[in-house]
Motif scaffolding. Structure first.
Motif, mmCIF file in Angstrom:
data_model
loop_
_atom_site.group_PDB
_atom_site.id
_atom_site.type_symbol
_atom_site.label_atom_id
_atom_site.label_comp_id
_atom_site.label_asym_id
_atom_site.label_seq_id
_atom_site.Cartn_x
_atom_site.Cartn_y
_atom_site.Cartn_z
ATOM 1 N N THR A 5 0.651 -0.916 0.022
ATOM 2 C CA THR A 5 0.111 -0.228 0.038
ATOM 3 C C THR A 5 1.063 1.206 -0.025
ATOM 4 O OG1 THR A 5 -0.169 -0.008 2.474
ATOM 5 C CG2 THR A 5 -1.761 -1.327 1.274
ATOM 6 N N GLY A 6 2.289 1.211 0.157
ATOM 7 C CA GLY A 6 3.134 2.259 -0.047
ATOM 8 C C GLY A 6 3.939 2.305 -1.236
ATOM 9 N N VAL A 7 4.866 3.193 -1.505
ATOM 10 C CA VAL A 7 5.643 3.621 -2.543
ATOM 11 C C VAL A 7 6.806 3.230 -1.967
ATOM 12 C CG1 VAL A 7 6.467 5.049 -4.117
ATOM 13 C CG2 VAL A 7 4.051 4.979 -3.546
ATOM 14 N N ASN A 8 7.956 2.598 -2.660
ATOM 15 C CA ASN A 8 9.361 2.140 -2.076
ATOM 16 C C ASN A 8 10.223 3.148 -2.929
ATOM 17 O OD1 ASN A 8 11.607 -0.353 -3.019
ATOM 18 N ND2 ASN A 8 11.311 0.705 -1.060
ATOM 19 N N TRP A 9 10.782 3.973 -1.910
ATOM 20 C CA TRP A 9 11.981 4.757 -2.240
ATOM 21 C C TRP A 9 13.175 4.157 -1.994
ATOM 22 C CZ3 TRP A 9 10.910 10.794 -1.134
ATOM 23 C CH2 TRP A 9 9.690 11.118 -2.220
ATOM 24 N N LYS A 10 14.236 3.937 -2.992
ATOM 25 C CA LYS A 10 15.295 3.388 -2.881
ATOM 26 C C LYS A 10 16.384 4.395 -3.500
ATOM 27 C CE LYS A 10 15.971 -0.986 -3.463
ATOM 28 N NZ LYS A 10 15.728 -2.509 -4.015
ATOM 29 N N LEU A 11 17.357 4.824 -2.474
ATOM 30 C CA LEU A 11 18.383 5.646 -2.776
ATOM 31 C C LEU A 11 19.777 4.975 -2.986
ATOM 32 C CD1 LEU A 11 18.323 8.603 -3.135
ATOM 33 C CD2 LEU A 11 19.228 9.037 -0.911
ATOM 34 N N GLU A 12 20.317 4.794 -4.349
ATOM 35 C CA GLU A 12 21.489 4.252 -4.754
ATOM 36 C C GLU A 12 22.195 5.020 -5.541
ATOM 37 O OE1 GLU A 12 20.651 -0.348 -4.790
ATOM 38 O OE2 GLU A 12 19.654 0.778 -6.291
ATOM 39 N N ASP A 13 23.523 5.371 -5.253
ATOM 40 C CA ASP A 13 24.617 6.367 -5.952
ATOM 41 C C ASP A 13 24.026 7.433 -6.678
ATOM 42 O OD1 ASP A 13 26.332 3.828 -5.924
ATOM 43 O OD2 ASP A 13 25.217 3.006 -7.514
ATOM 44 N N GLY A 14 23.234 8.166 -5.744
ATOM 45 C CA GLY A 14 22.744 9.485 -5.948
ATOM 46 C C GLY A 14 21.464 9.496 -6.797
ATOM 47 N N GLU A 15 20.546 8.513 -7.019
ATOM 48 C CA GLU A 15 19.598 8.168 -7.954
ATOM 49 C C GLU A 15 18.620 7.628 -6.925
ATOM 50 O OE1 GLU A 15 19.895 7.142 -12.158
ATOM 51 O OE2 GLU A 15 19.185 5.211 -11.234
ATOM 52 N N LEU A 16 17.452 8.202 -6.974
ATOM 53 C CA LEU A 16 16.104 7.833 -6.113
ATOM 54 C C LEU A 16 15.323 6.992 -7.140
ATOM 55 C CD1 LEU A 16 14.506 7.979 -3.556
ATOM 56 C CD2 LEU A 16 13.568 9.951 -4.507
ATOM 57 N N ASN A 17 15.184 6.024 -6.678
ATOM 58 C CA ASN A 17 14.018 4.949 -7.591
ATOM 59 C C ASN A 17 12.732 4.838 -6.702
ATOM 60 O OD1 ASN A 17 15.860 4.097 -9.839
ATOM 61 N ND2 ASN A 17 17.090 3.227 -8.114
ATOM 62 N N CYS A 18 11.540 5.297 -7.322
ATOM 63 C CA CYS A 18 10.327 5.123 -6.615
ATOM 64 C C CYS A 18 9.328 4.343 -7.394
ATOM 65 C CB CYS A 18 9.862 6.695 -6.784
ATOM 66 S SG CYS A 18 10.920 8.109 -5.914
ATOM 67 N N THR A 19 9.132 3.290 -6.653
ATOM 68 C CA THR A 19 8.524 2.088 -7.111
ATOM 69 C C THR A 19 7.080 1.915 -6.511
ATOM 70 O OG1 THR A 19 10.485 1.193 -7.619
ATOM 71 C CG2 THR A 19 8.614 -0.412 -7.899
ATOM 72 N N ALA A 20 6.179 1.566 -7.279
ATOM 73 C CA ALA A 20 4.641 1.140 -6.539
ATOM 74 C C ALA A 20 4.214 0.165 -7.409
ATOM 75 C CB ALA A 20 3.636 2.466 -6.662
ATOM 76 N N THR A 21 3.676 -1.032 -6.847
ATOM 77 C CA THR A 21 2.890 -2.125 -7.245
ATOM 78 C C THR A 21 1.892 -2.651 -6.772
ATOM 79 O OG1 THR A 21 3.566 -4.220 -8.524
ATOM 80 C CG2 THR A 21 4.566 -3.625 -6.480
#
Length: 380
Positions: free
Chosen positions: A163-179
């Motif tokens: 029910t949430g959005v996954n925010w993952k921070l790697e090497d200066g890049e923010l990946n926002c994933t929802a499924t």
């Protein structure tokens, strides 16, 4: 406590903090808004223990006086009544005065209300956050990130982490994933950390929190400070603090859902395809799954159809701008496809298919910062 404030400023800030107040809370004090008057101005706080919003109204802004503090102090007032009252007050100025019995008088023009207040000492304290740990994002970019991902979160509580959005921070890049396990939305942005040591690399933010945040941040280029504590995330913008609890649990590894190869690539106008699917779904809505079918026919044309035995059928044709690969025949949820296409800030999109029952990808033709994935439906 006693202060006089411009009504318009009070109304807009009360409206913002109301987004965090729930009438269904089991903690009575949280049905109220906390008001604190200090030398610097007035602070309003609303919370439902999952989301907390704090708005600060400074005494002066741009050399104009907004609040005049006669006596410092604090009070908690029933949010629903206080919000309704300030919206309907007749004057441009509002005077708020709290007496020893916690009774609060609200005056404006020819109108006067008396509300019974609650003890502000019983109101939960907001988490303390070190501002130097975190990163910044432009407000308009943050609103886009939310718009392009939050619709894909799950509405089912059987797997709360989805029910949430996954925010993952790697090497200066923010990946926002929802499924929701039937579709996936991914948005990637470059970010600059405020310091070498970031307090998080992987968190899950409730979709509801992000939706409410999007409503109260301005659509401009001002920077929003983002900081994470043990189980909270803080968004700080202008005079607003927005706290949200984080979801527990490990977010699934979604990278393995994304196909590496594809058999068919189609480039098409996002608007034309969206409108055709929207029309086709008029009949599909009557069906159980709102399913439409997409098939390739001669001259790189796409045929979109839906069939509801009790009502009738519809056939739409859209000319693709390019078609490369095998013939195509696939069924999918009209709603999922329309949500994905609406999230694209692009006139043209490329759709990559790997088979009738394999997930397919939708991307804008320029850049890969946003990607949508949809699982097909078995009908053929």
């Amino acid at each position: 406590m006693r202060f006089t404030i411009e009504r318009d400023h009070l109304v807009s800030n009360v409206s913002d903090v109301m987004k965090a107040v729930s009438s269904r809370t089991t903690i009575p004090i949280l049905t109220g808004i906390k008001i604190v008057a200090s030398d610097e101005g007035v602070t309003l706080t609303g919370s439902d223990s999952d989301i907390s919003i704090e708005c600060f109204i400074p005494s002066e802004e741009n050399d104009k006086q907004i609040v005049e503090i006669s006596k410092m102090g604090s009070i908690v007032l029933q949010a629903r009544f206080f919000s309704d009252i300030v919206k309907k007050l007749p004057g441009d100025q509002v005077e708020v005065e709290v007496f020893d019995s916690l009774t609060t008088r609200i005056r404006s023009g020819s109108s006067e209300f008396n509300l019974n207040g609650l003890d502000p000492e019983e109101y939960p304290r907001l988490p303390e956050v070190e501002a130097q740990e975190g990163f910044q994002i432009q407000a308009d970019l943050l609103k886009n990130i939310i718009r392009q991902t939050v619709f894909a979160v799950s509405t089912s509580e059987t797997r709360p982490v989805l029910t949430g959005v996954n925010w993952k921070l790697e090497d200066g890049e923010l990946n926002c994933t929802a499924t929701d396990s039937h579709r996936l939305a991914l948005r990637t942005v470059k970010v600059e950390p405020n310091s070498n040591e970031l307090s998080f690399s992987n968190v899950v933010i409730p979709g509801k929190s992000l939706s409410e945040l999007s409503k109260i941040i301005d659509d401009n280029e001002e920077l929003v400070d983002i900081t994470v504590t043990e189980n909270q995330i803080l968004f700080k913008s202008n005079h607003i603090l927005f706290f949200s609890r984080l979801l527990d649990g490990n977010y699934p590894d979604t990278s393995r859902l994304i196909p590496n190869d594809n058999k068919t690539n189609v480039t098409v106008s996002a608007k034309e395809l969206l409108q055709a699917i929207d029309r086709a779904s008029v009949l599909a809505r009557e069906g159980r799954n709102n399913v439409v079918k997409l098939a390739s026919i001669e001259d790189s044309t796409l045929e979109i159809s839906s069939n509801s035995p009790e009502i009738g059928k519809v056939i739409e044709q859209v000319q693709s701008h390019s078609f490369d690969g095998e013939e195509l025949k696939i069924s999918f949820s009209a709603k999922y496809m329309m949500d994905a296409l609406r999230s694209m800030d692009s006139n043209e999109v490329t759709i990559s298919f790997t088979g009738a029952m394999r997930p397919f990808l939708i991307k804008p033709i320029e850049g890969a910062a946003i990607m949508q994935l949809i699982l097909p439906v078995r009908t053929y």
